[in-house]
Design a protein around this motif. Sequence first.
Motif, mmCIF file in Angstrom:
data_model
loop_
_atom_site.group_PDB
_atom_site.id
_atom_site.type_symbol
_atom_site.label_atom_id
_atom_site.label_comp_id
_atom_site.label_asym_id
_atom_site.label_seq_id
_atom_site.Cartn_x
_atom_site.Cartn_y
_atom_site.Cartn_z
ATOM 1 N N MET A 1 -3.539 61.812 -33.205
ATOM 2 C CA MET A 1 -4.713 60.458 -32.626
ATOM 3 C C MET A 1 -6.144 60.349 -33.400
ATOM 4 O O MET A 1 -6.499 62.107 -33.741
ATOM 5 N N SER A 2 -6.458 60.012 -33.730
ATOM 6 C CA SER A 2 -7.533 59.569 -34.513
ATOM 7 C C SER A 2 -8.295 58.454 -33.609
ATOM 8 O O SER A 2 -8.042 57.180 -33.257
ATOM 9 N N SER A 83 -7.101 52.120 -39.455
ATOM 10 C CA SER A 83 -6.634 53.908 -39.683
ATOM 11 C C SER A 83 -6.646 54.229 -38.727
ATOM 12 O O SER A 83 -6.008 55.869 -38.485
ATOM 13 N N THR A 85 -6.559 54.819 -34.166
ATOM 14 C CA THR A 85 -4.968 54.159 -33.593
ATOM 15 C C THR A 85 -5.723 53.829 -32.128
ATOM 16 O O THR A 85 -5.671 53.343 -31.160
ATOM 17 N N HIS A 86 -6.777 54.571 -31.410
ATOM 18 C CA HIS A 86 -7.892 54.039 -31.012
ATOM 19 C C HIS A 86 -9.316 54.094 -31.576
ATOM 20 O O HIS A 86 -10.298 54.516 -31.716
ATOM 21 N N ASP A 121 -1.493 55.840 -24.254
ATOM 22 C CA ASP A 121 -1.244 54.189 -23.907
ATOM 23 C C ASP A 121 -1.596 53.812 -22.571
ATOM 24 O O ASP A 121 -0.952 52.632 -22.348
ATOM 25 N N ALA A 141 0.268 49.600 -31.915
ATOM 26 C CA ALA A 141 -0.546 50.379 -32.535
ATOM 27 C C ALA A 141 -2.210 51.151 -32.790
ATOM 28 O O ALA A 141 -1.943 52.225 -32.359
ATOM 29 N N LEU A 142 -2.742 49.870 -32.287
ATOM 30 C CA LEU A 142 -4.123 49.901 -32.476
ATOM 31 C C LEU A 142 -4.898 49.535 -30.731
ATOM 32 O O LEU A 142 -4.838 48.490 -30.565
ATOM 33 N N LYS A 143 -5.770 50.722 -29.957
ATOM 34 C CA LYS A 143 -5.819 50.073 -28.590
ATOM 35 C C LYS A 143 -7.276 50.314 -29.011
ATOM 36 O O LYS A 143 -8.187 51.490 -28.926
#
Length: 311
Positions: A1-2, A83, A85-86, A121, A141-143
Motif C-alpha cells: 500500500m502507498s 498511483s 492506494t490511499h 479498507d 481501488a483508491l480510497k
Amino acid sequence: MSILIIAEHSDSTARPSTLNAITAATKLGSDISVLVIGKDVSAVADSLSKCAGVAKVVVADKAEFEHQLPENTASFIASFAKSFTHIIAPATAFGKNLLPRVAALLDSQMISDVIEIISADTFKRPVYAGNAIATFQSSDALKLLTIRTTAFDPASTTGGSAAIENADVSSVTAFGKSKFVSAELTKSARPELTAAKVVVSGGRAVGSKENFAIIEKLADKLGAAVGASRAAVDAGYAPNDYQVGQTGKIVAPSLYIAVGISGAIQHLAGMKDSKVIVAINKDPDAPIFQVADYGLVADLFEVLPQLTEKL
C-alpha cells in the motif's frame, strides 16, 4: 500500500493537522508520501521530511498554487495521486474544501471525518452529530479519507529523514474562474483553538459581546484558547473562528470549560472527546452536565470573576 498525505500549511510552516494525518497514515502502512503544494514551500517540505513515519516528501511549487486554491490544486492532485492506494487529508476547512473535488475527478467515493482505521479498507466515522459510530468498508481501488485530527495524536517532528523530490508541474495552469482576493486573519497571543490543551468556551448566557471579556480573562489566566457555542456566535458575541461544534471546530483538549453553555447536541459533537469537561451553568438540568466531569450550578457572572481572581 502507498499512502499520500495532502499537507495543510501556511507557506512557511506545516499546520498541526498535518502531523495528525501522518499518525493516521501510519495505521495503514509505512510507504507514506507527503505532498506539499503551494508557492515557496521549501521550508514546509524540510520540516515535514524530519517527521517520524514519512518516507518521502513531494514538493509541487508553482505560482498557480499560491494560497492553495482547491480550484487550482484539485486537478493536479487527482492526476498525481493515481498511483497511490490511499489519499489522506485532515478534516479541517482545508481538507473539506479540497478532497471532495479530488474524489469527484477520480470518480471515487470519499470517506469523511474518520476517527479510527481498522484495516486498509475499513474505517469508523461519527454520524448523527456523533451520537452513533458507523463502520464503512470501501471497495474502491483508491480510497480518499479526511481524518478527524482530535482522534489521532500528532506525529513526532523529529527522527525522520525522508527524501525530498520535486513534482513535475510544467503543465499546470490556473482554473481562471476564481482567484484569491484577500484574507483577514485573526492574530492572537492565545493558542490555536484546535491545538490548545485548555479551552474556555462561552455560550448565549454570557449575554453580550462586551460580557464575553470575562471568558477571555479566565482563558488568559489559564493560557487557554477561547471558544464559543453556535448560539453565542450567531448572536454576535464572538467571531466565527471561536465556534466549537458540529458546524464549527472539533476540539479535544485536556481541559474544556463550558461557561453558560446548555449543551445542545451540535455543540457536544465538537467537544465531548475532551479529557476533562467542566461546566458552569445556573440551570441544574442543562444537558451539558450529563457529559461534564465537574459541574458547578451557579451564576457565571458571580463565579467567573471569583475564579479568575483566585487563579
